[in-house]
Design an enzyme around this catalytic site. Structure first.
Site, short mmCIF file in Angstrom:
data_model
loop_
_atom_site.label_atom_id
_atom_site.label_comp_id
_atom_site.label_asym_id
_atom_site.label_seq_id
_atom_site.Cartn_x
_atom_site.Cartn_y
_atom_site.Cartn_z
N ALA A 15 7.94 -18.14 -3.06
CA ALA A 15 7.47 -16.88 -3.76
C ALA A 15 8.21 -16.80 -5.08
O ALA A 15 7.48 -16.77 -6.31
CB ALA A 15 7.63 -15.49 -2.89
N ALA A 16 9.34 -16.73 -4.92
CA ALA A 16 10.18 -16.49 -6.19
C ALA A 16 10.23 -17.74 -7.20
O ALA A 16 9.98 -17.56 -8.23
CB ALA A 16 11.71 -16.25 -5.71
N ARG A 26 2.82 -19.93 -18.21
CA ARG A 26 1.89 -19.23 -18.94
C ARG A 26 2.15 -18.89 -20.35
O ARG A 26 1.46 -18.58 -21.20
CB ARG A 26 1.78 -17.75 -18.05
CG ARG A 26 0.61 -16.81 -18.45
CD ARG A 26 0.33 -15.67 -17.66
NE ARG A 26 -0.13 -15.98 -16.28
CZ ARG A 26 -0.29 -15.27 -15.31
NH1 ARG A 26 -0.17 -14.01 -15.66
NH2 ARG A 26 -0.87 -15.79 -14.13
N GLU A 39 10.82 -28.82 -3.82
CA GLU A 39 10.76 -28.19 -2.62
C GLU A 39 11.09 -29.02 -1.46
O GLU A 39 10.45 -30.10 -1.19
CB GLU A 39 9.46 -27.54 -2.50
CG GLU A 39 9.01 -27.13 -1.05
CD GLU A 39 9.80 -25.97 -0.49
OE1 GLU A 39 10.23 -26.14 0.67
OE2 GLU A 39 10.16 -25.04 -1.28
N SER A 45 4.43 -21.80 -1.84
CA SER A 45 3.56 -20.65 -2.32
C SER A 45 2.93 -19.90 -1.13
O SER A 45 1.76 -19.81 -1.15
CB SER A 45 2.79 -20.73 -3.57
OG SER A 45 2.30 -19.48 -4.06
N CYS A 49 5.43 -14.10 5.76
CA CYS A 49 5.38 -12.69 6.57
C CYS A 49 4.12 -12.76 7.25
O CYS A 49 3.95 -11.93 8.38
CB CYS A 49 5.38 -11.64 5.55
SG CYS A 49 6.80 -11.39 4.61
N ASN A 309 8.84 -12.03 -5.25
CA ASN A 309 7.89 -12.27 -6.19
C ASN A 309 8.11 -11.43 -7.53
O ASN A 309 7.76 -12.01 -8.53
CB ASN A 309 6.42 -11.65 -5.57
CG ASN A 309 5.62 -12.95 -5.06
OD1 ASN A 309 5.17 -13.74 -5.37
ND2 ASN A 309 5.74 -12.43 -3.68
N TYR A 430 -6.62 14.55 1.01
CA TYR A 430 -7.03 15.18 2.36
C TYR A 430 -8.76 14.72 2.68
O TYR A 430 -9.21 15.19 1.70
CB TYR A 430 -6.91 16.64 2.44
CG TYR A 430 -7.50 17.46 3.59
CD1 TYR A 430 -7.31 17.04 4.86
CD2 TYR A 430 -8.47 18.16 3.04
CE1 TYR A 430 -7.85 17.82 5.96
CE2 TYR A 430 -9.23 18.98 4.21
CZ TYR A 430 -9.13 18.75 5.55
OH TYR A 430 -9.59 19.08 6.50
N TRP A 438 -2.49 19.38 6.16
CA TRP A 438 -1.20 18.95 5.84
C TRP A 438 -0.86 17.77 6.27
O TRP A 438 -0.77 17.50 7.34
CB TRP A 438 -0.34 20.20 6.38
CG TRP A 438 -0.27 21.56 5.76
CD1 TRP A 438 -0.88 22.46 6.05
CD2 TRP A 438 0.75 21.96 4.60
NE1 TRP A 438 -0.59 23.59 5.34
CE2 TRP A 438 0.52 23.39 4.34
CE3 TRP A 438 1.90 21.32 3.98
CZ2 TRP A 438 0.98 23.85 3.55
CZ3 TRP A 438 2.42 22.27 3.03
CH2 TRP A 438 2.05 23.30 2.76
#
Length: 457
Positions: A15-16, A26, A39, A45, A49, A309, A430, A438
Protein backbone atom coordinates in the site's frame (compact mmCIF):
# COMPACT_ATOMS: atom_id res chain seq x y z
CA UNK A 1 19.69 7.98 -19.03
CA UNK A 2 20.60 11.66 -18.94
CA UNK A 3 22.69 13.24 -16.23
CA UNK A 4 19.69 15.21 -14.93
CA UNK A 5 17.47 12.15 -14.54
CA UNK A 6 16.63 11.71 -10.87
CA UNK A 7 16.41 8.21 -9.39
CA UNK A 8 13.72 7.19 -6.89
CA UNK A 9 14.00 3.82 -5.16
CA UNK A 10 11.02 2.39 -3.28
CA UNK A 11 11.49 -0.43 -0.76
CA UNK A 12 8.24 -2.38 -0.42
CA UNK A 13 5.54 -3.04 -2.98
CA UNK A 14 2.31 -2.86 -1.01
CA UNK A 15 0.00 0.00 0.00
CA UNK A 16 2.46 2.68 1.11
CA UNK A 17 5.27 1.96 -1.32
CA UNK A 18 3.20 1.70 -4.47
CA UNK A 19 1.01 4.66 -3.49
CA UNK A 20 4.19 6.72 -3.22
CA UNK A 21 5.53 5.44 -6.54
CA UNK A 22 2.22 6.07 -8.33
CA UNK A 23 1.79 9.60 -6.99
CA UNK A 24 5.38 10.52 -7.83
CA UNK A 25 4.93 9.18 -11.36
CA UNK A 26 1.65 11.06 -11.80
CA UNK A 27 3.51 14.33 -11.24
CA UNK A 28 6.84 13.56 -12.87
CA UNK A 29 7.25 11.69 -16.20
CA UNK A 30 9.78 8.95 -16.82
CA UNK A 31 12.00 11.42 -18.67
CA UNK A 32 12.39 13.35 -15.41
CA UNK A 33 12.21 10.64 -12.71
CA UNK A 34 13.26 7.03 -12.90
CA UNK A 35 11.37 4.86 -10.36
CA UNK A 36 12.56 1.44 -9.23
CA UNK A 37 10.45 -0.46 -6.69
CA UNK A 38 11.65 -3.60 -4.89
CA UNK A 39 9.29 -6.19 -3.41
CA UNK A 40 10.65 -9.33 -1.79
CA UNK A 41 7.40 -11.26 -2.41
CA UNK A 42 5.51 -12.03 -5.59
CA UNK A 43 2.45 -9.83 -5.04
CA UNK A 44 2.04 -6.07 -4.82
CA UNK A 45 -0.70 -3.59 -4.02
CA UNK A 46 -3.09 -6.04 -2.35
CA UNK A 47 -5.44 -5.96 0.63
CA UNK A 48 -3.85 -7.84 3.50
CA UNK A 49 -6.98 -7.01 5.53
CA UNK A 50 -8.96 -9.18 3.11
CA UNK A 51 -6.98 -12.36 3.79
CA UNK A 52 -9.28 -13.68 6.56
CA UNK A 53 -12.24 -13.25 4.20
CA UNK A 54 -10.39 -15.08 1.44
CA UNK A 55 -9.82 -17.97 3.84
CA UNK A 56 -13.45 -17.86 5.01
CA UNK A 57 -14.74 -18.00 1.44
CA UNK A 58 -16.23 -14.49 1.15
CA UNK A 59 -13.56 -13.61 -1.43
CA UNK A 60 -13.39 -16.05 -4.34
CA UNK A 61 -9.73 -15.88 -5.39
CA UNK A 62 -6.48 -14.25 -4.24
CA UNK A 63 -6.55 -12.11 -7.39
CA UNK A 64 -9.68 -10.40 -6.08
CA UNK A 65 -7.57 -8.84 -3.31
CA UNK A 66 -5.12 -7.26 -5.76
CA UNK A 67 -5.82 -3.59 -6.44
CA UNK A 68 -3.24 -3.21 -9.21
CA UNK A 69 -1.07 -5.84 -10.89
CA UNK A 70 2.69 -5.61 -11.50
CA UNK A 71 1.97 -5.21 -15.22
CA UNK A 72 -0.19 -2.15 -14.55
CA UNK A 73 2.62 -0.51 -12.61
CA UNK A 74 5.14 -1.31 -15.31
CA UNK A 75 2.87 0.36 -17.88
CA UNK A 76 3.31 3.50 -15.78
CA UNK A 77 7.09 3.28 -16.30
CA UNK A 78 7.67 2.02 -12.76
CA UNK A 79 10.45 -0.56 -12.79
CA UNK A 80 8.90 -3.05 -10.37
CA UNK A 81 11.17 -5.92 -9.38
CA UNK A 82 9.58 -8.88 -7.58
CA UNK A 83 11.48 -11.42 -5.50
CA UNK A 84 14.03 -8.74 -4.64
CA UNK A 85 14.80 -8.00 -1.00
CA UNK A 86 16.63 -4.84 0.01
CA UNK A 87 19.09 -5.90 2.71
CA UNK A 88 21.00 -2.67 3.25
CA UNK A 89 20.87 1.10 2.84
CA UNK A 90 24.02 3.20 2.43
CA UNK A 91 23.41 6.89 2.93
CA UNK A 92 27.02 7.91 2.12
CA UNK A 93 26.96 6.17 -1.27
CA UNK A 94 23.22 6.85 -1.84
CA UNK A 95 22.50 3.24 -2.72
CA UNK A 96 20.61 0.17 -1.51
CA UNK A 97 21.89 -3.38 -1.53
CA UNK A 98 19.48 -5.83 -3.15
CA UNK A 99 19.36 -9.61 -2.89
CA UNK A 100 17.61 -11.48 -5.70
CA UNK A 101 18.04 -15.23 -5.45
CA UNK A 102 21.78 -15.87 -5.24
CA UNK A 103 22.66 -12.49 -6.77
CA UNK A 104 23.40 -9.38 -4.73
CA UNK A 105 23.83 -5.94 -6.28
CA UNK A 106 23.68 -2.22 -5.45
CA UNK A 107 21.07 0.16 -6.82
CA UNK A 108 21.74 3.92 -6.62
CA UNK A 109 19.13 6.46 -5.55
CA UNK A 110 18.70 10.19 -5.28
CA UNK A 111 15.52 9.82 -3.26
CA UNK A 112 14.36 6.79 -1.28
CA UNK A 113 11.02 5.65 0.10
CA UNK A 114 11.13 3.08 2.90
CA UNK A 115 7.84 1.16 3.03
CA UNK A 116 8.96 -2.05 4.69
CA UNK A 117 5.71 -2.63 6.59
CA UNK A 118 5.47 -4.59 9.80
CA UNK A 119 7.21 -7.63 11.22
CA UNK A 120 4.79 -10.27 12.50
CA UNK A 121 5.38 -11.48 16.04
CA UNK A 122 6.47 -15.11 16.04
CA UNK A 123 6.63 -17.20 19.22
CA UNK A 124 10.10 -18.22 20.36
CA UNK A 125 9.00 -21.61 21.70
CA UNK A 126 9.92 -25.23 20.93
CA UNK A 127 8.33 -26.67 17.82
CA UNK A 128 7.44 -23.34 16.20
CA UNK A 129 8.87 -24.47 12.85
CA UNK A 130 6.46 -27.40 12.43
CA UNK A 131 4.36 -27.66 9.29
CA UNK A 132 0.78 -26.55 9.77
CA UNK A 133 1.66 -23.41 11.76
CA UNK A 134 0.64 -20.38 9.70
CA UNK A 135 0.98 -16.62 9.90
CA UNK A 136 -1.35 -14.47 7.82
CA UNK A 137 0.55 -11.25 7.16
CA UNK A 138 1.09 -11.43 3.40
CA UNK A 139 -0.99 -12.62 0.46
CA UNK A 140 1.50 -15.47 0.04
CA UNK A 141 0.70 -16.48 3.64
CA UNK A 142 -3.00 -16.50 2.85
CA UNK A 143 -2.54 -18.58 -0.28
CA UNK A 144 -0.40 -21.11 1.61
CA UNK A 145 -2.98 -21.40 4.40
CA UNK A 146 -5.84 -21.79 1.94
CA UNK A 147 -3.94 -24.53 0.10
CA UNK A 148 -3.20 -26.31 3.40
CA UNK A 149 -6.86 -26.22 4.45
CA UNK A 150 -8.02 -27.56 1.10
CA UNK A 151 -5.36 -30.27 0.85
CA UNK A 152 -5.29 -31.47 4.47
CA UNK A 153 -8.93 -30.91 5.50
CA UNK A 154 -8.04 -30.30 9.17
CA UNK A 155 -10.71 -30.69 11.85
CA UNK A 156 -9.25 -28.77 14.80
CA UNK A 157 -7.75 -25.30 14.69
CA UNK A 158 -5.97 -23.37 17.41
CA UNK A 159 -5.63 -19.62 16.92
CA UNK A 160 -2.92 -17.94 19.00
CA UNK A 161 -3.69 -14.31 19.80
CA UNK A 162 -7.09 -12.65 20.32
CA UNK A 163 -6.51 -9.35 18.53
CA UNK A 164 -8.13 -8.28 15.27
CA UNK A 165 -6.45 -10.89 13.08
CA UNK A 166 -6.92 -13.67 15.64
CA UNK A 167 -10.64 -12.98 15.92
CA UNK A 168 -11.13 -12.73 12.17
CA UNK A 169 -9.23 -15.98 11.61
CA UNK A 170 -11.24 -17.70 14.34
CA UNK A 171 -14.37 -16.69 12.42
CA UNK A 172 -12.87 -18.01 9.18
CA UNK A 173 -12.16 -21.37 10.79
CA UNK A 174 -15.64 -21.58 12.33
CA UNK A 175 -17.20 -20.87 8.95
CA UNK A 176 -15.09 -23.61 7.38
CA UNK A 177 -16.56 -26.06 9.90
CA UNK A 178 -13.49 -26.55 12.13
CA UNK A 179 -13.46 -26.84 15.89
CA UNK A 180 -11.76 -23.66 17.05
CA UNK A 181 -9.80 -22.88 20.21
CA UNK A 182 -8.59 -19.29 20.63
CA UNK A 183 -5.89 -18.59 23.23
CA UNK A 184 -4.39 -15.38 24.54
CA UNK A 185 -2.02 -14.59 27.40
CA UNK A 186 -4.15 -11.57 28.40
CA UNK A 187 -7.27 -11.77 30.54
CA UNK A 188 -9.43 -10.34 27.75
CA UNK A 189 -9.66 -10.47 23.97
CA UNK A 190 -8.93 -7.29 22.00
CA UNK A 191 -6.66 -5.32 24.30
CA UNK A 192 -7.56 -2.20 22.32
CA UNK A 193 -10.91 -2.22 24.13
CA UNK A 194 -11.80 -1.54 27.75
CA UNK A 195 -12.34 -4.74 29.78
CA UNK A 196 -16.14 -4.32 29.99
CA UNK A 197 -16.49 -3.99 26.21
CA UNK A 198 -13.99 -6.80 25.63
CA UNK A 199 -16.21 -8.95 27.85
CA UNK A 200 -19.01 -8.54 25.30
CA UNK A 201 -16.63 -9.74 22.60
CA UNK A 202 -15.67 -12.75 24.73
CA UNK A 203 -19.34 -13.65 25.18
CA UNK A 204 -19.93 -13.33 21.44
CA UNK A 205 -17.02 -15.64 20.66
CA UNK A 206 -18.26 -18.30 23.06
CA UNK A 207 -21.80 -18.01 21.67
CA UNK A 208 -20.34 -18.79 18.24
CA UNK A 209 -18.78 -21.98 19.56
CA UNK A 210 -15.20 -20.73 19.95
CA UNK A 211 -13.38 -22.32 22.89
CA UNK A 212 -11.86 -19.11 24.28
CA UNK A 213 -8.94 -19.61 26.66
CA UNK A 214 -7.76 -16.38 28.32
CA UNK A 215 -4.73 -15.91 30.62
CA UNK A 216 -3.39 -18.90 28.69
CA UNK A 217 0.30 -18.75 27.80
CA UNK A 218 1.82 -20.57 24.86
CA UNK A 219 4.78 -22.78 25.81
CA UNK A 220 5.41 -24.81 22.66
CA UNK A 221 4.10 -27.03 19.88
CA UNK A 222 4.04 -30.81 19.54
CA UNK A 223 4.49 -32.43 16.16
CA UNK A 224 4.59 -35.79 14.43
CA UNK A 225 6.74 -36.33 11.33
CA UNK A 226 7.32 -32.58 11.26
CA UNK A 227 3.60 -31.70 11.28
CA UNK A 228 1.94 -29.90 14.18
CA UNK A 229 -0.35 -32.04 16.33
CA UNK A 230 -0.88 -29.94 19.47
CA UNK A 231 -0.36 -26.60 21.14
CA UNK A 232 1.23 -26.69 24.58
CA UNK A 233 0.21 -24.04 27.11
CA UNK A 234 0.66 -23.40 30.82
CA UNK A 235 -2.93 -24.60 31.25
CA UNK A 236 -2.59 -27.86 29.33
CA UNK A 237 -2.21 -29.27 25.83
CA UNK A 238 -4.64 -28.52 23.02
CA UNK A 239 -4.87 -30.89 20.03
CA UNK A 240 -4.49 -29.11 16.71
CA UNK A 241 -4.42 -30.02 13.03
CA UNK A 242 -3.69 -26.43 12.06
CA UNK A 243 -2.39 -23.44 14.04
CA UNK A 244 -2.86 -19.80 13.05
CA UNK A 245 -0.74 -17.07 14.60
CA UNK A 246 -2.38 -13.73 15.27
CA UNK A 247 0.13 -12.17 17.65
CA UNK A 248 0.29 -8.77 15.99
CA UNK A 249 3.13 -6.91 14.33
CA UNK A 250 5.76 -4.33 15.11
CA UNK A 251 7.28 -1.76 12.73
CA UNK A 252 9.85 -3.25 10.33
CA UNK A 253 12.35 -0.47 10.97
CA UNK A 254 15.62 -2.42 11.34
CA UNK A 255 16.82 -1.56 7.83
CA UNK A 256 16.39 2.14 8.53
CA UNK A 257 17.95 1.93 11.99
CA UNK A 258 21.00 0.10 10.63
CA UNK A 259 21.47 2.95 8.15
CA UNK A 260 21.46 5.53 10.94
CA UNK A 261 17.94 6.82 10.28
CA UNK A 262 16.08 7.87 13.44
CA UNK A 263 13.69 5.36 14.98
CA UNK A 264 11.35 6.35 17.81
CA UNK A 265 10.46 4.76 21.14
CA UNK A 266 7.47 3.08 19.49
CA UNK A 267 9.84 1.18 17.20
CA UNK A 268 8.67 3.08 14.14
CA UNK A 269 10.75 5.26 11.84
CA UNK A 270 10.48 8.90 12.86
CA UNK A 271 8.91 11.05 10.13
CA UNK A 272 7.56 14.59 9.92
CA UNK A 273 4.12 15.57 8.62
CA UNK A 274 5.36 15.24 5.02
CA UNK A 275 6.76 11.73 5.66
CA UNK A 276 10.41 12.87 5.63
CA UNK A 277 12.84 10.91 7.79
CA UNK A 278 15.90 12.25 9.59
CA UNK A 279 18.00 11.59 6.44
CA UNK A 280 17.98 14.02 3.54
CA UNK A 281 16.02 12.69 0.56
CA UNK A 282 14.73 9.66 2.46
CA UNK A 283 11.00 9.20 3.08
CA UNK A 284 9.07 6.51 4.94
CA UNK A 285 5.43 5.45 5.04
CA UNK A 286 3.16 2.65 6.22
CA UNK A 287 3.38 0.21 9.09
CA UNK A 288 7.12 0.82 9.49
CA UNK A 289 6.69 4.43 10.67
CA UNK A 290 5.80 6.16 13.91
CA UNK A 291 2.61 8.23 13.86
CA UNK A 292 1.36 11.15 15.94
CA UNK A 293 -1.74 10.37 18.01
CA UNK A 294 -3.92 13.47 17.94
CA UNK A 295 -5.62 12.75 21.28
CA UNK A 296 -2.76 11.55 23.48
CA UNK A 297 -0.33 13.89 21.66
CA UNK A 298 2.20 11.05 21.77
CA UNK A 299 4.03 9.06 19.11
CA UNK A 300 2.71 5.56 18.54
CA UNK A 301 2.76 2.73 16.00
CA UNK A 302 -0.54 1.61 14.49
CA UNK A 303 -0.59 -0.86 11.59
CA UNK A 304 -3.54 -0.05 9.31
CA UNK A 305 -3.91 0.01 5.55
CA UNK A 306 -5.82 3.29 5.72
CA UNK A 307 -2.80 5.05 7.22
CA UNK A 308 -0.36 3.35 4.86
CA UNK A 309 -2.23 4.50 1.75
CA UNK A 310 -2.54 8.10 3.00
CA UNK A 311 1.12 8.28 4.07
CA UNK A 312 2.38 6.78 0.82
CA UNK A 313 0.24 9.20 -1.15
CA UNK A 314 1.63 12.16 0.81
CA UNK A 315 5.23 11.02 0.28
CA UNK A 316 4.67 10.55 -3.45
CA UNK A 317 3.04 13.95 -3.88
CA UNK A 318 5.95 15.62 -2.10
CA UNK A 319 8.53 13.73 -4.15
CA UNK A 320 6.61 14.74 -7.25
CA UNK A 321 6.98 18.41 -6.40
CA UNK A 322 3.63 18.98 -4.72
CA UNK A 323 2.77 19.51 -1.08
CA UNK A 324 0.93 17.05 1.15
CA UNK A 325 0.88 16.13 4.82
CA UNK A 326 -0.32 13.31 7.03
CA UNK A 327 -1.54 15.05 10.20
CA UNK A 328 -1.82 12.06 12.52
CA UNK A 329 -4.29 9.45 13.73
CA UNK A 330 -7.01 8.90 16.29
CA UNK A 331 -6.80 5.09 16.10
CA UNK A 332 -10.08 4.17 14.41
CA UNK A 333 -10.55 0.48 13.63
CA UNK A 334 -13.34 -2.05 13.12
CA UNK A 335 -13.65 -5.81 12.96
CA UNK A 336 -16.27 -8.54 12.56
CA UNK A 337 -16.78 -11.91 14.21
CA UNK A 338 -19.57 -13.60 12.27
CA UNK A 339 -22.72 -11.63 13.12
CA UNK A 340 -20.97 -9.44 15.70
CA UNK A 341 -19.23 -6.16 14.91
CA UNK A 342 -16.60 -4.37 16.99
CA UNK A 343 -15.20 -0.87 16.53
CA UNK A 344 -13.14 1.66 18.43
CA UNK A 345 -11.57 5.08 18.09
CA UNK A 346 -9.44 7.36 20.23
CA UNK A 347 -8.15 6.26 23.63
CA UNK A 348 -9.23 3.49 25.96
CA UNK A 349 -9.79 4.40 29.59
CA UNK A 350 -6.32 3.13 30.52
CA UNK A 351 -4.69 5.00 27.64
CA UNK A 352 -6.48 8.23 28.56
CA UNK A 353 -5.39 7.94 32.18
CA UNK A 354 -1.84 7.19 31.02
CA UNK A 355 -1.89 10.34 28.89
CA UNK A 356 -2.74 12.41 31.96
CA UNK A 357 -6.47 12.97 31.45
CA UNK A 358 -9.07 12.93 34.21
CA UNK A 359 -11.57 10.50 32.74
CA UNK A 360 -15.29 9.80 32.82
CA UNK A 361 -17.02 7.07 30.82
CA UNK A 362 -20.54 5.86 30.22
CA UNK A 363 -22.02 2.78 28.53
CA UNK A 364 -25.37 2.85 26.74
CA UNK A 365 -27.48 0.22 25.02
CA UNK A 366 -29.75 0.72 22.04
CA UNK A 367 -30.75 -0.92 18.75
CA UNK A 368 -29.37 -0.55 15.24
CA UNK A 369 -32.83 0.22 13.78
CA UNK A 370 -36.16 1.44 15.11
CA UNK A 371 -37.22 -1.09 17.74
CA UNK A 372 -40.40 -2.02 15.85
CA UNK A 373 -38.61 -2.51 12.52
CA UNK A 374 -37.65 -6.06 11.46
CA UNK A 375 -33.96 -6.76 11.96
CA UNK A 376 -33.41 -4.31 14.84
CA UNK A 377 -30.37 -5.65 16.70
CA UNK A 378 -28.61 -4.68 19.95
CA UNK A 379 -25.71 -2.22 20.04
CA UNK A 380 -23.62 -1.22 23.04
CA UNK A 381 -21.72 2.07 22.90
CA UNK A 382 -19.13 3.35 25.35
CA UNK A 383 -17.90 6.94 25.36
CA UNK A 384 -14.79 8.10 27.22
CA UNK A 385 -14.64 11.82 27.97
CA UNK A 386 -12.45 14.28 29.81
CA UNK A 387 -14.15 14.75 33.16
CA UNK A 388 -13.53 18.50 33.49
CA UNK A 389 -14.43 19.63 29.95
CA UNK A 390 -16.60 16.86 28.55
CA UNK A 391 -14.32 16.58 25.51
CA UNK A 392 -14.61 13.21 23.78
CA UNK A 393 -11.44 11.13 24.20
CA UNK A 394 -12.48 7.75 22.86
CA UNK A 395 -15.36 5.48 21.88
CA UNK A 396 -16.04 1.77 21.56
CA UNK A 397 -18.92 -0.13 19.99
CA UNK A 398 -19.95 -3.78 20.15
CA UNK A 399 -23.11 -4.87 18.34
CA UNK A 400 -24.53 -6.65 15.36
CA UNK A 401 -25.25 -5.65 11.76
CA UNK A 402 -25.17 -1.88 11.37
CA UNK A 403 -23.16 -1.25 14.53
CA UNK A 404 -19.51 -0.87 13.55
CA UNK A 405 -19.68 1.93 10.97
CA UNK A 406 -21.26 4.23 13.54
CA UNK A 407 -17.74 4.60 14.90
CA UNK A 408 -17.03 6.92 11.96
CA UNK A 409 -19.35 9.63 13.31
CA UNK A 410 -17.57 9.35 16.64
CA UNK A 411 -14.15 9.49 14.95
CA UNK A 412 -15.12 12.73 13.19
CA UNK A 413 -16.35 14.23 16.49
CA UNK A 414 -13.10 13.14 18.11
CA UNK A 415 -10.99 14.57 15.26
CA UNK A 416 -12.61 17.98 15.71
CA UNK A 417 -12.34 18.04 19.51
CA UNK A 418 -16.08 18.02 20.20
CA UNK A 419 -17.52 17.67 23.68
CA UNK A 420 -20.21 15.09 24.38
CA UNK A 421 -22.63 17.98 25.00
CA UNK A 422 -21.91 19.39 21.52
CA UNK A 423 -22.39 15.92 20.03
CA UNK A 424 -25.99 15.73 21.29
CA UNK A 425 -26.93 18.23 18.58
CA UNK A 426 -25.37 16.35 15.67
CA UNK A 427 -27.77 16.16 12.73
CA UNK A 428 -27.55 12.42 12.05
CA UNK A 429 -29.81 10.68 9.57
CA UNK A 430 -32.95 8.87 10.64
CA UNK A 431 -35.21 6.32 8.99
CA UNK A 432 -36.62 3.21 10.71
CA UNK A 433 -34.63 0.73 8.54
CA UNK A 434 -31.35 2.42 9.51
CA UNK A 435 -31.69 3.86 13.01
CA UNK A 436 -34.01 4.68 15.87
CA UNK A 437 -35.19 8.29 16.00
CA UNK A 438 -32.39 8.78 18.53
CA UNK A 439 -29.36 7.20 16.89
CA UNK A 440 -27.19 5.13 19.26
CA UNK A 441 -24.43 7.76 18.86
CA UNK A 442 -26.79 10.50 20.02
CA UNK A 443 -28.12 8.40 22.90
CA UNK A 444 -24.55 7.73 24.06
CA UNK A 445 -23.61 11.41 23.82
CA UNK A 446 -26.75 12.57 25.63
CA UNK A 447 -26.47 10.11 28.49
CA UNK A 448 -22.75 10.76 28.94
CA UNK A 449 -23.36 14.53 28.96
CA UNK A 450 -26.20 14.17 31.49
CA UNK A 451 -24.09 12.05 33.83
CA UNK A 452 -21.17 14.47 33.55
CA UNK A 453 -23.45 17.41 34.34
CA UNK A 454 -24.58 15.77 37.58
CA UNK A 455 -20.95 15.47 38.69
CA UNK A 456 -20.26 19.18 38.36
CA UNK A 457 -20.93 21.63 41.19
Amino acid sequence: MTASLERLVVIGGDAAGMSAASQARRRRPAADLRIVAFEKGQHVSYSACGIPYLVAGDVSTPDDLVARTPEEFRKLDIDLRLGCEVVGISLPSRSVTVRSGERTYDEPFDQLVIATGGVPARPDVPGADAAGIHGVQTLEDGIRLLSFLEDRAPKRAVVVGAGYIGLEMAEAMIRRGLEVTLIDAADQPMRTLDPDMAGLVANALRDLGVDLRLSCRLSGFSSDAGRVTAVRTDAGTLPADVVILGLGTKPNSALAADAGIAVGASGGIVVDRRQRTSAEGVWAAGDCVEVHHLISQRPTAIALGTHANKQGRAAGINIGGGYATFPGVVGTAASKICSHEVARTGLTTAEALGAGFEVFSAVTESTTRAGYFPGALPITTKLIAERTTGRLLGAQIVGQEGAAKRIDALAVALWHGMTVEEMTGLDLSYAPPFAPVWDPVLIAARKTAEQLARLRP
